[in-house]
Design an enzyme around this catalytic site. Sequence first.
Site, PDB file in Angstrom:
ATOM      1  CG  ASP A 176      -1.854   1.116   1.368  1.00  0.00           C
ATOM      2  OD1 ASP A 176      -1.646   2.155   0.707  1.00  0.00           O
ATOM      3  OD2 ASP A 176      -2.822   0.988   2.138  1.00  0.00           O
ATOM      4  CB  VAL A 177       1.350   4.077  -2.409  1.00  0.00           C
ATOM      5  CG1 VAL A 177       1.734   3.243  -3.616  1.00  0.00           C
ATOM      6  CG2 VAL A 177      -0.096   4.575  -2.503  1.00  0.00           C
ATOM      7  CE1 TYR A 228      -8.773  10.544  -9.209  1.00  0.00           C
ATOM      8  CE2 TYR A 228      -9.615  12.231 -10.693  1.00  0.00           C
ATOM      9  CZ  TYR A 228      -8.898  11.072 -10.484  1.00  0.00           C
ATOM     10  OH  TYR A 228      -8.306  10.448 -11.548  1.00  0.00           O
TER      11      TYR A 228
END
Length: 269
Positions: A71-72, A164
């Site tokens: 997971d980044v 986003y």
Amino acid sequence: MSKNRNAPALPPLPGVAGQHVLITAGASGIGFAIAQELHAQGARVAICDVDRAALAHAADSLTGCLACHGDVTDAGAMDAVFGDLMQRFGQLDVLVNNAGIAGPTAQIEDISEEEWRACLDVCLTGQYMATRRAVPLLKAAGGGAIVNMSSAAGKHGYAYRTPYSAAKFGVIGLTQSLAKELGPHNIRVNAILPGFVEGPRMDGVIARKAEVAGLSVDAMRDEYLAAVSLRRMVSAQDVARTVCFLVSDAGANLSGQSLAVDGNVEYLT
């Protein structure tokens, strides 16, 4: 539909064969398309992803691919990914920061702090997490390339998709700042701004936006396509081939750029 969905194989690009590449979220969607294209060009490809099943499929599909679960947003996981990368390859020449999530589709007052932070953590902070680990390796290799995935939402405001869009605008700032910082080390940094990429993820985005707007899915899809000069979506392959060009010798003097692969999205609805 993208006009060149079944395009013939990309001719060999100079300087790609033999490169050591890491692609975040590389097991499906755009990330996997990038992995496929670079692998076909002769690069040694490593991918990390949170989806174990997709990782297993990707590893089976790409001979010699290093597939790491990670997971980044997790520092320990990223340390492990880069440790595995160096153990297997001993070098890094290219980082593709592809990991991202769609985030919520809602009015700003209805978006929770948790939803906001989760979107920015994956889409923006995740790029920092990978880049800070990659840069010493790229410097040690004598230079290289970083490609950051932004979006058409990184240059247009996007109603009901504020986390986003904010994250993807942030990617542009990150890209331009890193290009200045890392240029003296022969490290090129560019961003790609995909538009409406055909596939299940875009289908979900359209369906959620249709619900918020009170429109049918077909009507909302028509609204999206009306905003594109070419009146069609792009494919993951379109984006992947642009990445190949950027990391090749043909793109040796491109840095600090934001390249839209979108059929010319004029606005976001």
